[in-house]
Write a protein that holds these residues in place. Structure first.
Motif, PDB file in Angstrom:
ATOM      1  N   ARG A   3      44.292 -13.191  24.402  1.00  0.00           N
ATOM      2  CA  ARG A   3      44.339 -13.889  25.680  1.00  0.00           C
ATOM      3  C   ARG A   3      43.335 -13.293  26.655  1.00  0.00           C
ATOM      4  O   ARG A   3      42.626 -14.023  27.351  1.00  0.00           O
ATOM      5  N   PRO A  14      43.418 -25.468  26.657  1.00  0.00           N
ATOM      6  CA  PRO A  14      44.380 -24.991  25.657  1.00  0.00           C
ATOM      7  C   PRO A  14      43.963 -25.225  24.207  1.00  0.00           C
ATOM      8  O   PRO A  14      44.090 -24.333  23.363  1.00  0.00           O
ATOM      9  N   ALA A  15      43.470 -26.422  23.895  1.00  0.00           N
ATOM     10  CA  ALA A  15      43.089 -26.706  22.507  1.00  0.00           C
ATOM     11  C   ALA A  15      41.909 -25.839  22.078  1.00  0.00           C
ATOM     12  O   ALA A  15      41.845 -25.384  20.925  1.00  0.00           O
ATOM     13  N   ARG A  17      41.188 -22.855  23.320  1.00  0.00           N
ATOM     14  CA  ARG A  17      41.709 -21.495  23.167  1.00  0.00           C
ATOM     15  C   ARG A  17      42.375 -21.325  21.800  1.00  0.00           C
ATOM     16  O   ARG A  17      42.203 -20.301  21.134  1.00  0.00           O
ATOM     17  N   GLU A  18      43.117 -22.349  21.366  1.00  0.00           N
ATOM     18  CA  GLU A  18      43.768 -22.275  20.065  1.00  0.00           C
ATOM     19  C   GLU A  18      42.732 -22.250  18.939  1.00  0.00           C
ATOM     20  O   GLU A  18      42.906 -21.536  17.941  1.00  0.00           O
ATOM     21  N   ALA A  19      41.652 -22.998  19.080  1.00  0.00           N
ATOM     22  CA  ALA A  19      40.596 -22.998  18.062  1.00  0.00           C
ATOM     23  C   ALA A  19      39.979 -21.605  17.935  1.00  0.00           C
ATOM     24  O   ALA A  19      39.781 -21.098  16.819  1.00  0.00           O
ATOM     25  N   TYR A  20      39.672 -20.994  19.050  1.00  0.00           N
ATOM     26  CA  TYR A  20      39.123 -19.637  19.015  1.00  0.00           C
ATOM     27  C   TYR A  20      40.136 -18.637  18.435  1.00  0.00           C
ATOM     28  O   TYR A  20      39.760 -17.716  17.704  1.00  0.00           O
ATOM     29  N   ARG A  21      41.392 -18.826  18.773  1.00  0.00           N
ATOM     30  CA  ARG A  21      42.421 -17.925  18.249  1.00  0.00           C
ATOM     31  C   ARG A  21      42.479 -17.984  16.726  1.00  0.00           C
ATOM     32  O   ARG A  21      42.581 -16.949  16.054  1.00  0.00           O
ATOM     33  N   GLN A  22      42.369 -19.182  16.179  1.00  0.00           N
ATOM     34  CA  GLN A  22      42.417 -19.313  14.722  1.00  0.00           C
ATOM     35  C   GLN A  22      41.170 -18.717  14.071  1.00  0.00           C
ATOM     36  O   GLN A  22      41.247 -18.123  12.989  1.00  0.00           O
ATOM     37  N   GLN A  25      41.710 -15.069  13.789  1.00  0.00           N
ATOM     38  CA  GLN A  25      42.600 -14.751  12.679  1.00  0.00           C
ATOM     39  C   GLN A  25      41.850 -14.756  11.347  1.00  0.00           C
ATOM     40  O   GLN A  25      42.080 -13.901  10.478  1.00  0.00           O
ATOM     41  N   ASN A  98      41.204 -31.579  14.072  1.00  0.00           N
ATOM     42  CA  ASN A  98      42.046 -30.412  13.873  1.00  0.00           C
ATOM     43  C   ASN A  98      41.317 -29.291  13.139  1.00  0.00           C
ATOM     44  O   ASN A  98      41.954 -28.427  12.549  1.00  0.00           O
ATOM     45  N   PRO A 100      39.549 -26.087  13.622  1.00  0.00           N
ATOM     46  CA  PRO A 100      39.281 -25.110  14.685  1.00  0.00           C
ATOM     47  C   PRO A 100      37.920 -24.459  14.559  1.00  0.00           C
ATOM     48  O   PRO A 100      37.302 -24.109  15.569  1.00  0.00           O
TER      49      PRO A 100
END
Length: 315
Positions: A3, A14-15, A17-22, A25, A98, A100
């Motif tokens: 974060r 938000p979407a 941020r989720e793409a970068y988070r994946q 990972q 979808n 990422p």
């Protein structure tokens, strides 16, 4: 942690941020040494590096994760769809859906003005892996490595930053990407052979009496032949020379990025040390740098990186 990195990088949606988070990972799971080196970058730089890694890994997985019984046509179709989605998103209003890795890498490329030709060249080399299993000479291998390795260094360069014109640092960045891949080629001869591929120039192997049949014999018997050892030693020396070409490029980078690249160069080049320590017995075992050594180098690098960021007021 993620974060704060996304906040520092100015990623708010938000979407996205989720793409970068994946992507982060993927990097943490599949590229442990590379991921460790990214911890030495400023938080604002890390999401972009994770996005570039995630994109490259996604393409690589398309090539290697399908069962061979399904054939290369399916892999070719999947890679083409991946390529089409990337360039449709660049040239029009198409959304990456979808996926990422595409969502994050398109945002990164736009933010850092990374040339789209670099992605095209990368995907061209990935397509070569669908049909090319051997390289007759150094020139043929160099053509492959430009797209598969050198452009990775060139993609990262705008994220790392330079103290002078980017084009002056570019040859060093390309050389470092090549050095890393040459190291992989040596370390992974056994694994690549199981996939039917040899990433060593056939004419240079032949000069030592080595061909695919002899390498396959070594793999089957889990032992090295003296001719193979001599051939690998020659390839080892070539990789060392490329690291020497890349090393002077570190001072061309922004001071805050130097510790990261220096640690990555050192740790990856030490894989060559391990191969040499094994006396090139690469069949049945994989050369690696121990965790204690990686963590020791990272700790020292983090201290240098923190000091550099403080001096230059970087988040």
């Amino acid at each position: 942690m993620m974060r704060s990195e996304l906040d520092a990088a100015g990623v708010r949606e938000p979407a996205l941020r989720e793409a970068y988070r994946q992507c982060r990972q993927i990097n943490a799971r599949a590229g442990k040494t590379f991921f460790l080196a990214t911890r030495l970058l400023s938080p604002s730089q890390r999401p972009a590096v994770h996005a570039l890694y995630g994109f490259a890994r996604r393409a690589d997985d398309i090539l290697d994760d399908f069962d061979d019984s399904r054939g290369k046509d399916l892999r070719a179709e999947q890679l083409q769809q991946f390529s089409n989605r990337l360039f449709d998103s660049v040239n029009g209003d198409y959304r990456c859906g979808n996926d990422p890795t595409l969502t994050a890498v398109v945002d990164t490329a736009r933010k850092y003005d990374i040339g789209w030709d670099l992605f095209d060249d990368f995907l061209a080399s990935m397509r070569m892996d669908l049909s090319v299993t051997d390289y007759p000479n150094r020139a043929a291998l160099e053509r492959y490595m430009y797209g598969s390795a050198e452009v990775i260094g060139l993609q990262l360069l705008p994220v790392l930053g330079t103290v002078g014109p980017r084009e002056e640092a570019a040859p060093y960045a390309a050389a470092l990407g090549k050095a890393f891949q040459l190291t992989n080629f040596l370390r992974d001869v056994d694994e690549d052979l199981r996939r039917g591929r040899i990433y060593l120039p056939a004419d240079e192997l032949a000069a030592h009496g080595v061909d695919r049949d002899l390498l396959t014999w070594c793999q089957s018997n889990r032992r090295i032949d003296s001719r193979v050892r001599r051939a690998l030693a020659e390839q080892h020396a070539i990789a060392r020379a490329v690291y020497a070409e890349a090393q002077p490029g570190i001072p061309t980078l922004h001071p805050a990025s130097r510790p990261c690249v220096s640690v990555a160069l050192t740790l990856y080049s030490e894989i060559l040390d391990r191969i040499e320590d094994m006396d090139f017995e690469i069949f049945g075992q994989r050369a690696s740098v121990g965790q204690v050594r990686r963590l020791t180098m990272a700790a020292a690098g983090i201290a240098r990186a923190w000091q550099a960021r403080l001096r230059h007021g970087i988040r």
